[in-house]
Design a protein around this motif. Structure first.
Motif, PDB file in Angstrom:
ATOM      1  N   MET A   1       0.806  -1.206   0.000  1.00 34.42           N
ATOM      2  CA  MET A   1       0.000   0.000   0.000  1.00 34.42           C
ATOM      3  C   MET A   1       0.841   1.259   0.000  1.00 34.42           C
ATOM      4  O   MET A   1       0.550   2.217  -0.686  1.00 34.42           O
ATOM      5  N   TRP A   2       1.900   1.253   0.784  1.00 30.83           N
ATOM      6  CA  TRP A   2       2.695   2.461   0.924  1.00 30.83           C
ATOM      7  C   TRP A   2       4.068   2.290   0.268  1.00 30.83           C
ATOM      8  O   TRP A   2       5.067   2.124   0.926  1.00 30.83           O
ATOM      9  N   GLY A   3       4.100   2.314  -1.041  1.00 27.92           N
ATOM     10  CA  GLY A   3       5.381   2.452  -1.719  1.00 27.92           C
ATOM     11  C   GLY A   3       5.933   1.208  -2.335  1.00 27.92           C
ATOM     12  O   GLY A   3       7.129   1.082  -2.526  1.00 27.92           O
ATOM     13  N   GLY A   4       5.147   0.240  -2.645  1.00 29.07           N
ATOM     14  CA  GLY A   4       5.659  -0.881  -3.374  1.00 29.07           C
ATOM     15  C   GLY A   4       4.668  -1.267  -4.404  1.00 29.07           C
ATOM     16  O   GLY A   4       4.958  -1.607  -5.509  1.00 29.07           O
ATOM     17  N   GLY A   5       3.648  -1.296  -4.139  1.00 29.69           N
ATOM     18  CA  GLY A   5       2.686  -1.531  -5.128  1.00 29.69           C
ATOM     19  C   GLY A   5       1.295  -1.652  -4.740  1.00 29.69           C
ATOM     20  O   GLY A   5       0.759  -1.700  -3.799  1.00 29.69           O
TER      21      GLY A   5
ATOM     22  N   ASN B   1      10.414  -9.367   2.333  1.00 30.36           N
ATOM     23  CA  ASN B   1      11.409  -9.615   1.294  1.00 30.36           C
ATOM     24  C   ASN B   1      12.340  -8.410   1.151  1.00 30.36           C
ATOM     25  O   ASN B   1      12.005  -7.432   0.480  1.00 30.36           O
ATOM     26  N   PRO B   2      13.520  -8.456   1.735  1.00 22.06           N
ATOM     27  CA  PRO B   2      14.441  -7.309   1.669  1.00 22.06           C
ATOM     28  C   PRO B   2      14.976  -7.048   0.265  1.00 22.06           C
ATOM     29  O   PRO B   2      15.551  -5.984   0.017  1.00 22.06           O
ATOM     30  N   GLU B   3      14.792  -7.988  -0.651  1.00 23.19           N
ATOM     31  CA  GLU B   3      15.260  -7.789  -2.026  1.00 23.19           C
ATOM     32  C   GLU B   3      14.301  -6.916  -2.843  1.00 23.19           C
ATOM     33  O   GLU B   3      14.673  -6.410  -3.886  1.00 23.19           O
ATOM     34  N   LEU B   4      13.071  -6.764  -2.380  1.00 24.87           N
ATOM     35  CA  LEU B   4      12.073  -6.007  -3.138  1.00 24.87           C
ATOM     36  C   LEU B   4      12.442  -4.528  -3.165  1.00 24.87           C
ATOM     37  O   LEU B   4      12.509  -3.880  -2.126  1.00 24.87           O
ATOM     38  N   PRO B   5      12.679  -3.951  -4.332  1.00 24.67           N
ATOM     39  CA  PRO B   5      12.989  -2.522  -4.409  1.00 24.67           C
ATOM     40  C   PRO B   5      11.800  -1.685  -3.919  1.00 24.67           C
ATOM     41  O   PRO B   5      10.643  -2.068  -4.083  1.00 24.67           O
ATOM     42  N   THR B   6      12.105  -0.545  -3.322  1.00 23.79           N
ATOM     43  CA  THR B   6      11.061   0.315  -2.776  1.00 23.79           C
ATOM     44  C   THR B   6      11.350   1.768  -3.123  1.00 23.79           C
ATOM     45  O   THR B   6      12.461   2.122  -3.524  1.00 23.79           O
ATOM     46  N   LEU B   7      10.352   2.614  -2.946  1.00 20.89           N
ATOM     47  CA  LEU B   7      10.505   4.062  -3.104  1.00 20.89           C
ATOM     48  C   LEU B   7      10.481   4.760  -1.753  1.00 20.89           C
ATOM     49  O   LEU B   7      10.543   5.988  -1.685  1.00 20.89           O
TER      50      LEU B   7
END
Length: 655
Positions: free
Chosen positions: A16-20, A266-272
């Protein structure tokens, strides 16, 4: 909340907040044209402004070592400038907090993860640009152009572009295997919108009919996702996705995609977001975060945010341990779980030793305890009783609210139904106060009118089939507030005094959600707070008509509404009329017309009296360490505003 706060990590929680993933209506006092992310506050002077460097020392060291590009290569062409609440800060430090068990992911979203295309300003009164530079509608309100920030990057340094919106929209939310039901915020008239890529930083979202609430929904839902990373787990892009899932001992590729699309796990997931996950949820007793070197915001001096280097969240299971940590000064701030009226004297006594202070939370919740009888009950006899308005009125008059305020709420609060707050532009005194008078004679009279005149030898009222009427009132545990347990226990005592055998059932929060879900529909009655009383009334109408899975009084009716009649149960004329009105509200971009329609919806809600409210508490509180700066002294409290994240945690700093 959606935005309910779900009992376990959900797709909404995870992204919801910054990944998708989007809600509904224009806000009271909103200005969609505002571009000031501070809500109008200007940075104050001070020693902190003299700090040198445009980036955190830990990042400058990586640049010097050749492990990270220079700052100008990491920031977008037009960074978002955040005006500090007090003054420009200094770099460094670790934010210390806790989670109340692993299901407390909303607290992570409320502090570490509020990044949507648009966002609420710190006052909650405006919706302002965030990830998107602009969201521009056409004259009809059926097409919206979203422009992103040129040169913006994910936390792994890869470009964030229109491809990520296109992927999230078409390949995730409109993929029937990943999302069986099309979210209402990307549809109109029961048909999904279409997203078209214009160029690398622009897309157009076109609806079959006008969607006057789309921009509001963009402030607390997102539909973008990192295509460059997630496509390797998507069947459309990787023919071996099923095989890959089985190798990781998962049933289907959709399970694999979901696990990889998990911001907290998942720490590999890129985020904003301002911080990236380092030690994920589920791998120990602590969840940790570290600053995102590619974060797209700066302070007024052009220094990249966030100020804080790291964040640590200890995972605990006992709210009393949380209270002890708070009173000892071991938490940098919290607005959750322990900020109850009974706890305030305890926390007040610990302020000097713990070196913290109180902040005011403007309560957007219109009721602390809303009791929902299941109007869609499986048992037809019970259903008929519950659907009788006289029965609900009788139970309401049986509640001694002044006694509840005295014993449960520390003499604070006022008797109130599930109706808008008196500070709301939709306030209706008659709606708020109806049936709140404590009158045993009236209660018995209305219960008799409902046909429950016969009693057993113990004095309890009998159903028409001769069985004793027993109502289990279910309360989720751990509760968001202890008053639910104490207050509900009192309510069941009051109801037993008028011959209704009511019993409180305190159960695990996950089980609570499973039982009340439309698929199971096994609850008699449920307790929750009254979301949507102030500022977000039109965005959160769950108590005013069967709107969402949080409308605990009519799960089958809301299911019918949200699936356009494909599932659930067709409601009676009154709620069906409200549903039609709400569709009309969505279809107009005229704010005054929206408000006029919503008042019609509320008028029907008053007449129908779907659920029973108890007590309204105007404001609550949070605690903040004295050395944590730029946290406003007052802010609205709402899950869809991600309180306290609307105050811009990226500009918090320590001294």
């Amino acid at each position: 909340m959606t935005p309910p706060e779900s009992p376990r990590p959900s797709r909404r929680d995870l992204l919801m907040w910054g990944g998708g993933a989007l809600a509904t209506a224009s806000l009271s006092g909103c200005s969609f044209l505002s571009t000031d992310p501070s809500g109008g506050k200007k940075a104050a002077g001070g020693a902190a402004q003299k700090a040198k460097g445009k980036e955190a020392p830990m990042l400058a060291q990586q640049v010097k070592a050749g492990k990270l590009p220079k700052l100008e290569q990491r920031l977008p062409k037009n960074p978002l400038v955040v005006q500090p609440a007090e003054k420009v800060g200094t770099y460094g430090g670790t934010f210390k907090s806790v989670m109340l068990n692993a299901a407390d992911t909303p607290w992570l979203g409320r502090t570490m993860g509020y990044e949507a295309l648009l966002r609420f300003d710190p006052t909650g009164r405006k919706i302002i640009p965030n990830i998107a530079e602009s969201v521009t509608p056409n004259d009809k309100g059926d097409e919206f152009t979203i422009k992103l920030r040129e040169g913006m990057k994910w936390s792994d340094g890869k470009p964030f572009t229109a491809d990520d919106l296109e992927f999230g929209f078409n390949d995730w939310l409109l993929n029937s295997e990943l999302s069986p039901v099309v979210p209402d915020w990307i549809s109109s008239a029961g048909q999904p919108a279409k997203l078209t890529k214009v160029d690398d930083v622009s897309v157009k979202v076109t609806f079959p009919k006008p969607n006057g609430l789309f921009r509001s929904k963009l402030a607390y839902n997102v539909f973008f996702a990192p295509k460059h990373y997630l496509q390797q787990f998507h069947k459309k892009y990787n023919p071996d996705a099923e095989k890959l899932a089985k190798q990781q001992k998962m049933t289907a590729w959709t399970d694999l995609f979901g696990s990889k699309n998990d911001h907290w796990g998942n720490p590999e997931l890129p985020t904003l977001c301002a911080w990236v996950t380092k030690n994920p949820l589920g791998t120990g007793s602590r969840v940790t975060f570290e600053r995102n070197p590619y974060y797209f915001k700066t302070d007024p001096d052009g220094r990249q945010l966030p100020y804080l280097d790291r964040a640590n969240y200890d995972v605990i299971s006992d709210v009393q341990v949380l209270l002890l940590k708070g009173s000892n000064g071991e938490l940098d701030m919290t607005t959750r779980h322990i900020n109850t009226l009974p706890n305030k004297p305890v926390l007040a006594r610990g302020r000097e030793k713990g070196q913290y202070h109180f902040i005011t939370l403007e309560n957007t919740v219109m009721n602390d305890i809303v009791i929902s009888l299941n109007l869609n009950h499986k048992d037809p006899v019970v259903r008929k009783i519950f659907q009788d308005k006289n029965f609900r009125i009788g139970l309401s008059h049986a509640i001694d609210r002044p006694e509840m305020i005295k014993t449960v709420f520390q003499r604070q609060g006022v008797p109130w139904q599930a109706a808008p707050d008196e500070r709301s532009e939709f306030y209706d005194e008659e709606f708020a106060k109806q049936y709140t008078e404590y009158d045993v004679a009236k209660a018995n009279s209305y219960l008799d009118k409902a046909g429950l005149t016969k009693k057993d030898s113990a004095g309890y009222r009998l159903r028409p089939d001769g069985k004793r009427l027993i109502i289990q009132v279910e309360v989720a545990s751990p509760s968001l507030t202890p008053s639910w347990v104490d207050g509900t226990d009192l309510v069941t005592q009051f109801w037993r005094k008028v011959g209704v055998d009511a019993q409180m059932k305190n159960e695990d929060r996950t089980l609570f959600y499973e039982r009340k879900d439309a698929t199971a529909n096994e609850h008699d009655a449920a307790v929750w707070m009254g979301d949507g009383g102030l500022l977000i009334e039109m965005l959160e109408p769950r108590w005013y008509f069967p709107f969402s899975g949080e409308s605990n009084y009519a799960e089958l009716w809301q299911q019918w509404f949200n699936t356009y009649g494909k599932e659930g149960e067709e409601p009676p004329a009154a709620p069906k009329k409200q549903m039609q009105l709400y569709r009309q509200l969505i279809a107009t971009i005229d704010e005054n017309e929206q408000k006029a329609i919503y008042k019609q919806i509320l008028q029907i809600a008053k007449e129908q009296f779907y659920c029973i409210g108890c007590v309204r508490i105007p404001n609550t509180y949070g605690i903040v360490k004295n050395n944590l700066h730029n946290v406003p002294a007052k802010m609205p409290e709402a899950s869809i505003m991600a309180t306290p994240a609307l105050s811009n945690p990226e500009q918090w700093f320590k001294s």
